[in-house]
Design a protein around this motif. Structure first.
Motif, short mmCIF file in Angstrom:
data_model
loop_
_atom_site.label_atom_id
_atom_site.label_comp_id
_atom_site.label_asym_id
_atom_site.label_seq_id
_atom_site.Cartn_x
_atom_site.Cartn_y
_atom_site.Cartn_z
N THR A 136 5.96 -0.71 7.32
CA THR A 136 5.50 0.81 6.82
C THR A 136 7.35 1.39 7.15
O THR A 136 7.92 1.36 8.38
CB THR A 136 4.65 1.52 7.81
OG1 THR A 136 3.09 1.24 7.53
CG2 THR A 136 4.45 2.55 6.76
N GLU A 162 0.98 -1.20 -0.15
CA GLU A 162 -0.10 -0.08 0.48
C GLU A 162 1.20 2.06 0.00
O GLU A 162 1.26 1.30 1.11
CB GLU A 162 -0.42 -0.13 1.39
CG GLU A 162 -2.23 0.90 1.17
CD GLU A 162 -2.34 1.58 2.99
OE1 GLU A 162 -2.76 2.02 2.92
OE2 GLU A 162 -2.43 0.67 3.38
N ARG A 193 1.51 4.93 0.14
CA ARG A 193 1.26 6.04 1.27
C ARG A 193 1.95 7.79 0.88
O ARG A 193 3.00 7.16 0.58
CB ARG A 193 1.18 6.18 2.41
CG ARG A 193 -0.02 4.77 3.16
CD ARG A 193 0.34 4.63 4.79
NE ARG A 193 -0.51 2.93 4.78
CZ ARG A 193 -0.36 2.59 5.96
NH1 ARG A 193 0.91 2.92 7.02
NH2 ARG A 193 -1.15 1.37 6.86
N HIS A 194 0.64 8.79 1.61
CA HIS A 194 1.45 10.09 1.31
C HIS A 194 2.16 10.39 -0.53
O HIS A 194 3.01 10.59 -0.29
CB HIS A 194 2.26 10.36 2.01
CG HIS A 194 1.64 9.78 3.45
ND1 HIS A 194 -0.09 10.27 4.08
CD2 HIS A 194 1.90 8.93 4.64
CE1 HIS A 194 0.15 9.73 5.01
NE2 HIS A 194 0.74 9.02 5.26
#
Length: 935
Positions: free
Chosen positions: A259, A97, A99-100
């Protein structure tokens, strides 16, 4: 000790039988990783969900059963093997995933590092760790080992770029540090544990001498022992816990997701090679370079340069360097070309005072750049290639403080001489003082084991005590440095590590004897032998780099595992042990289910093609040479029979309908004991073949067109909206481009020999190949005209070992890029097109060119991730459809938004069409669709 019956019963109730392995072949296959140790697990469990991991850990904890987690098995220090229960990752750990806008990425542990970078690349980002194994290593192992690499250093490793972690502890409890509800629940359920962690950290910070030692150790690149820096870097027990997991090598818990804070991937780069006259001046330049905008500085001693000087593609000057020479390979990267030039000037100015024996200036030319990095990357395989059969290659990585790097290098060289490792080389990541040294070692005698033990004792004393360095910089402690952790860290820090281990794993079930061990001889036990098995594979070092591209990976065996099993069979035979049971299992797992396309050789550091071994074994089992002789001698009749079979299948499809025929075919195959071929709705119709007449001579440029035998047999599939055969489409495209098309005489008798060779009939295959080459030489007027083959596997078969330099053979990709791009005007379509790069296209070196041609045709080119070899392998899509099914199990979801697919192999396209839901065709169809003649 045997596994408890209650544990086994509960595990069998939890995990489907097809994901549990306890047979001798499977446990042996999984009993090896990239290290020089081997342990045979009693049970291998392939897990597909976090829920399964939690349940298994609760069972293991309850029954005190040791477990070890394994991702890719590329670990070099023995941390991914077990003699108890080995838990391996299945297919469903591949989530990611972004992100940002790419500033962060959430990854499950089964994602290959290079795949993570591939999805970040369009955003100009990448993950920080960049281990040499990044094309095979998975995120779970990268985090668990705190792997780094050439550009990563310490600032961008997993520890320092960690943004969040999802983990499972030994008791089966789950924590997601990015989920407030999970955090709150964990703080309640594990308050005593967190309090004890907090107290350990408080005591450590209060102990100024210990805290100072920890900070010093992690100023260096260091993966020896547990990550004690978490105790001084953080105050929140959850931050401490998550950072302790990094580098814990599966001894503290299971990493379910991570992450990362990503780092920039600058598009502009340049490399230079500076060769200094001696080690001292080379190493004195490193601290100055460390202050400059360099992304990598790789040190290569004279031995490492000597190991590659005679390899193909090496510059001649490498062999002329003096005996004491030492080189630095430097890379710098920047966001723009102007900034890159400024950086190069600064870097060169910083080391201007040092004399150089040879220098290759900074270059952005890919040819120069790649040649320089080839010198560095070929050093390790070079040692592997010259090792004596029966020995293994050991690669250690230590860290010296940069300020004493020169003395450290020279002292290591002296140890090589002292212990008789004449072939040993040194290279490494100089900016961090991180040196890799590679040597060959046999373990077949007590004398050799004693030599290794004495050498390691000296290395440990030198690095850890005399120089206060790190015995493991980036490969993880594993088993081979576990006995030396206390020597490096001291008793106080060592006992602190044990306190952490007992707090998080009180039963001691997680990867015992890895990182921490009570056994001072653990590094000398369970040593792996690499006995002679076959000259084709004897140089294999069992690194596992081949596994991601193998279509049978996860179905039967990988190339590494095939070699492991074959070695064991040969060793047992030499010892007089009965191997019939193992060989019977190996027949399907190792021989029959191998695609033998050789894609493994593309990834192998020493270039081993395991398919060559399999073909040799098949040749030894070939039982019908007379039948093969007849088929080869009556090939036109053979093709007529193939067309008749396709015609009958087409009639059955029209009569019964595709769904009913598919069901009937599956039943018939099952009743026949898997001997009948599997029909598929993508099955081609029979081509109405007429031998092409001789063409009339014109003044047009000429090309000899060799339609492969399958192109002379197979037409489009019944359900295809394209009614034109590959043969007719190719003729039309060549004529559109202004060529006069010539055909070899007696075309329907000609074959490259691949159908025979792949079945083990090597003599017949070579006879057909030579016959075809002679016909092509005549048709091309002794090489005057180019020869176009419409199928890349046949082209590869013909060019491999081709003795006649007069013949200029082209596969579709090369011919299009060299002859058609200048003759045709391209008008690209705005249609998503899936591209399958066949194994043969990759072997021919045309993979990037295929994508470039596809991008001339379409503005939306899709290359499905993880699809390397389709597993159709000539006719295995019919005879062993499970291989094709397995290899393409993720294809449909990857190309569901595409309208069509292209490839360069007609048989591959059958399987691709069947499993994708879209029509795959030859590249020429797409090129013909979007082009017109240039007036």
């Amino acid at each position: 000790m045997s596994l408890p019956a209650d544990f086994l019963a509960a595990t069998r109730h939890l995990i489907p039988a097809e994901r549990l392995f306890d047979d001798p072949l499977s446990t042996l296959a999984f009993g090896t990783d990239a290290s020089f140790y081997r342990l045979i697990p009693q049970l291998v469990v392939r897990v597909e969900s976090e829920t399964e991991v939690i349940a298994l850990l609760r069972l293991a904890n309850s029954h005190q059963v040791p477990v070890t987690f394994r991702a890719a098995g590329t670990s070099l220090s023995g941390q991914a093997i077990s003699d108890s229960v080995l838990i391996v990752l299945g297919d469903h750990w591949n989530g990611r995933e972004i992100r940002h806008g790419g500033a962060q990425i959430r990854l499950q542990p089964g994602v290959i590092g290079a795949a993570a970078n591939a999805v970040l690349a369009p955003l100009g980002r990448k993950i920080g760790p960049d281990p040499a194994s990044i094309n095979a290593a998975k995120i779970g192992g990268i985090v668990a080992n705190n792997s780094s690499g050439m550009c990563c250093g310490t600032a961008q490793n997993s520890y320092h770029t960690l943004a969040g972690l999802r983990l499972v502890l030994a008791d089966g409890s789950l924590l997601d540090t990015e989920d407030p509800a999970s955090v709150a629940a964990f703080r309640r359920s594990h308050a005593p544990l967190l309090a004890q962690l907090d107290e350990l950290a408080r005591q450590t910070r209060a102990n100024s001498e210990l805290a100072s030692r920890i900070r010093h150790k992690y100023r260096l690149k260091n993966t020896t022992g547990l990550s004690l820096n978490a105790l001084v870097d953080f105050t929140d027990p959850l931050d401490i816990l998550s950072h302790l997991m990094v580098g814990s090598e599966g001894t503290l818990g299971f990493i379910s997701a991570v992450t990362y804070d990503t780092v920039p991937e600058h598009p502009h780069k340049a490399s230079a090679l500076l060769v200094f006259p001696d080690v001292e001046s080379c190493c004195r330049a490193v601290p100055l370079l460390k202050q400059q905008p360099v992304s990598a500085v790789e040190l290569l001693d004279r031995r490492s340069l000597r190991s590659v000087e005679s390899m193909p593609g090496m510059p001649e000057w490498v062999g002329t360097l003096s005996a004491g020479a030492c080189a630095l390979l430097i890379e710098t990267r920047a966001s723009g070309a102007e900034l890159l030039s400024e950086q190069i000037e600064r870097i060169m100015a910083s080391v201007a005072q040092f004399p150089r024996e040879k220098q290759v200036d900074f270059s952005t030319d890919p040819k120069v750049y790649n040649q320089l990095w080839k010198i560095r990357k070929d050093t390790f395989p070079a040692v592997g290639a010259v090792r004596a059969t029966g020995t293994t290659v050991i690669i250690e990585d230590v860290t010296f403080p940069v300020e004493v790097l020169a003395e450290g290098v020279n002292r290591l060289l002296a140890l090589f001489d002292k212990h008789g490792y004449a072939e040993a080389i040194i290279f490494g990541h100089a900016l961090e003082g991180n040196l890799h040294f590679v040597f060959t070692q046999g373990f077949d005698s007590e004398t050799e084991k004693g030599r290794y033990e004495a050498f390691m004792q000296d290395v440990a004393q030198l690095v850890a005590v005399e120089f206060a360095g790190a015995l493991k910089a980036e490969h993880g402690t594993g088993r081979n440095m576990a006995p030396f952790v206390e020597l490096e860290w001291g008793r106080e820090a060592y006992q602190l590590m044990w306190a952490i281990k007992r707090l998080l794993d009180p039963q001691g079930i997680l990867n015992p004897d890895v990182v921490l061990s009570d056994d001072p001889q653990i590094h000398l036990k369970n040593l792996k032998s690499l006995p002679a098995a076959n000259a084709i594979v004897d140089k294999c070092i069992e690194c596992g780099f081949c596994e991601p591209v193998c279509p049978s990976n996860g179905l039967t065996l990988t190339p590494r595992q095939r070699i492991v099993i074959w070695r064991d069979i040969q060793a047992r035979k030499c010892a007089g042990i009965d191997t019939r049971e193992l060989e019977a299992a190996f027949q399907h797992q190792g021989i029959d289910s191998c695609a033998a396309t050789g894609l493994c050789a593309q990834r192998c550091p020493v270039g081993i093609n395991t398919g060559d071994l399999v073909r040799e074994l098949r040749a030894g089992q070939a039982r019908h040479p007379g039948r093969a002789d007849w088929l080869a001698g009556h090939f036109a009749t053979t093709l007529k029979g193939a067309r008749l079979s396709l015609m009958l299948a087409g009639m059955a499809q029209r009569l019964l309908g595709a769904p009913r025929l598919l069901k009937l075919s599956r039943s018939a195959r099952r009743w026949s004991g898997e001997r009948l071929p599997q029909w598929t709705p993508a099955m081609p119709q029979a081509l109405r073949w007429v031998e092409p007449p001789p063409v009339r001579a014109t003044d047009k440029p000429k090309v000899v067109y060799l339609p492969a035998c399958i192109s002379r047999v197979m037409g489009p599939a019944a359900g295809s909206d394209e009614p034109v055969s590959l043969f007719d489409k190719t003729c039309a495209l060549l004529e559109k481009a202004g060529f006069e098309v010539i055909f070899p005489a007696g075309l329907d008798e000609l074959c490259c020999g691949q159908p025979f060779a792949s079945k083990g009939y090597l003599e017949q295959g070579e006879r057909k190949r030579e016959e075809l080459l002679a016909a092509l030489l005549a048709a091309s007027e002794q090489g005057r005209y180019p020869i176009y083959c419409d199928t890349s596997p046949c082209t590869l078969r013909l060019v491999q070992g081709m003795p006649d330099a007069r013949l200029n053979l082209y596969d579709p990709v090369r011919f299009i890029r060299e002859h058609l791009l200048e003759r045709l005007a391209f008008e690209p379509i705005d249609t998503p097109v899936a591209v399958h790069v066949t194994c043969s296209t990759q072997h021919l070196g045309e993979a990037e060119a295929l994508l470039a041609v596809a991008r001339r045709c379409s503005t939306q080119v899709v290359v499905p991730e993880g699809i390397h070899c389709c597993g159709f392998a000539g006719d295995k899509g019919f005879s062993l459809p499970a291989l094709n099914d397995h290899a393409l199990r993720s294809l449909k979801s990857a190309v569901q938004h595409c309208e069509l697919g292209v490839s360069t192999s007609r048989t591959c396209e059958i399987g691709l069409s069947s499993h994708s839901g879209i029509d795959y065709r030859g590249l020429v169809y797409l090129v013909d669709r979007v082009t017109r003649p240039i007036a």
